[in-house]
Design a protein around this motif. Sequence first.
Motif, PDB file in Angstrom:
ATOM      1  N   GLU A 157     -13.990  44.076  23.841  1.00  0.00           N
ATOM      2  CA  GLU A 157     -13.054  42.676  24.245  1.00  0.00           C
ATOM      3  C   GLU A 157     -13.629  41.324  23.645  1.00  0.00           C
ATOM      4  N   ILE A 158     -14.731  41.134  23.697  1.00  0.00           N
ATOM      5  CA  ILE A 158     -15.463  39.966  23.116  1.00  0.00           C
ATOM      6  C   ILE A 158     -15.023  39.747  21.410  1.00  0.00           C
ATOM      7  N   ILE A 159     -15.276  41.062  20.731  1.00  0.00           N
ATOM      8  CA  ILE A 159     -15.008  41.088  19.308  1.00  0.00           C
ATOM      9  C   ILE A 159     -13.317  40.635  19.127  1.00  0.00           C
ATOM     10  N   ARG A 160     -12.787  41.316  19.976  1.00  0.00           N
ATOM     11  CA  ARG A 160     -11.083  41.221  19.905  1.00  0.00           C
ATOM     12  C   ARG A 160     -10.980  39.598  20.141  1.00  0.00           C
ATOM     13  N   LEU A 161     -11.578  38.869  20.750  1.00  0.00           N
ATOM     14  CA  LEU A 161     -11.084  37.605  21.304  1.00  0.00           C
ATOM     15  C   LEU A 161     -11.889  36.764  20.326  1.00  0.00           C
ATOM     16  N   LYS A 162     -13.129  36.692  20.026  1.00  0.00           N
ATOM     17  CA  LYS A 162     -13.864  35.874  19.208  1.00  0.00           C
ATOM     18  C   LYS A 162     -14.850  36.734  18.332  1.00  0.00           C
ATOM     19  N   PRO A 163     -14.220  37.202  17.021  1.00  0.00           N
ATOM     20  CA  PRO A 163     -15.128  38.173  16.288  1.00  0.00           C
ATOM     21  C   PRO A 163     -16.095  37.496  15.462  1.00  0.00           C
ATOM     22  N   VAL A 164     -15.975  35.753  15.616  1.00  0.00           N
ATOM     23  CA  VAL A 164     -16.903  35.065  14.956  1.00  0.00           C
ATOM     24  C   VAL A 164     -18.586  35.234  15.658  1.00  0.00           C
ATOM     25  N   PHE A 165     -18.213  35.617  17.008  1.00  0.00           N
ATOM     26  CA  PHE A 165     -19.525  35.541  17.643  1.00  0.00           C
ATOM     27  C   PHE A 165     -20.413  36.764  17.234  1.00  0.00           C
ATOM     28  N   SER A 166     -19.931  37.712  16.470  1.00  0.00           N
ATOM     29  CA  SER A 166     -20.609  38.882  16.107  1.00  0.00           C
ATOM     30  C   SER A 166     -21.639  38.346  14.846  1.00  0.00           C
ATOM     31  N   ARG A 167     -21.507  37.240  14.316  1.00  0.00           N
ATOM     32  CA  ARG A 167     -22.113  36.753  13.319  1.00  0.00           C
ATOM     33  C   ARG A 167     -23.178  35.553  13.459  1.00  0.00           C
TER      34      ARG A 167
END
Length: 152
Positions: A32-42
């Motif tokens: 869900e976080i990736i769906r909403l804010k994929p920038v967090f993954s970097r």
Amino acid sequence: MIYKGFAKLIELSAENPLNIAAAMGHVDFVKEIIRLKPVFSREVNQEGFSPMHIAADNGQVEIVKELMKVDIKLCRLEGRQKMTPFHHAAIRGRAEVVEIFLGSGSVSTGSLEVNAINHTGITALDVILLFPSEAGDREIVEILRSAGAMRA
């Protein structure tokens, strides 16, 4: 609803919520976080860890797979002391994570440099041979060597 207590923890923390979810092994919340804010993954935190570093270090296979869907290059993201998630997986004996990084259609050896050298001048193969982990060493050495890994 299911993550009410978890949402409160995130609210009180300055940490990237994806880092927290990865550390706690909450796959659905990670999705869900990736769906909403994929920038967090970097994002790399103050300690030099990205969500992929945390997932690889903890052997969170499903979370590693989800993060790979965002960008296969996340396994090469340099953190503290130029350590990559790949280095962390090798150090901790996370054979299944190493295998995900190196093969099974996710990452070719061409896109993951198995002979990358960290800040101390050693490769992932050096790390596993010099600093044995609690489990998976022999399997990781075999995986690395079959992918063309060499000592520095």
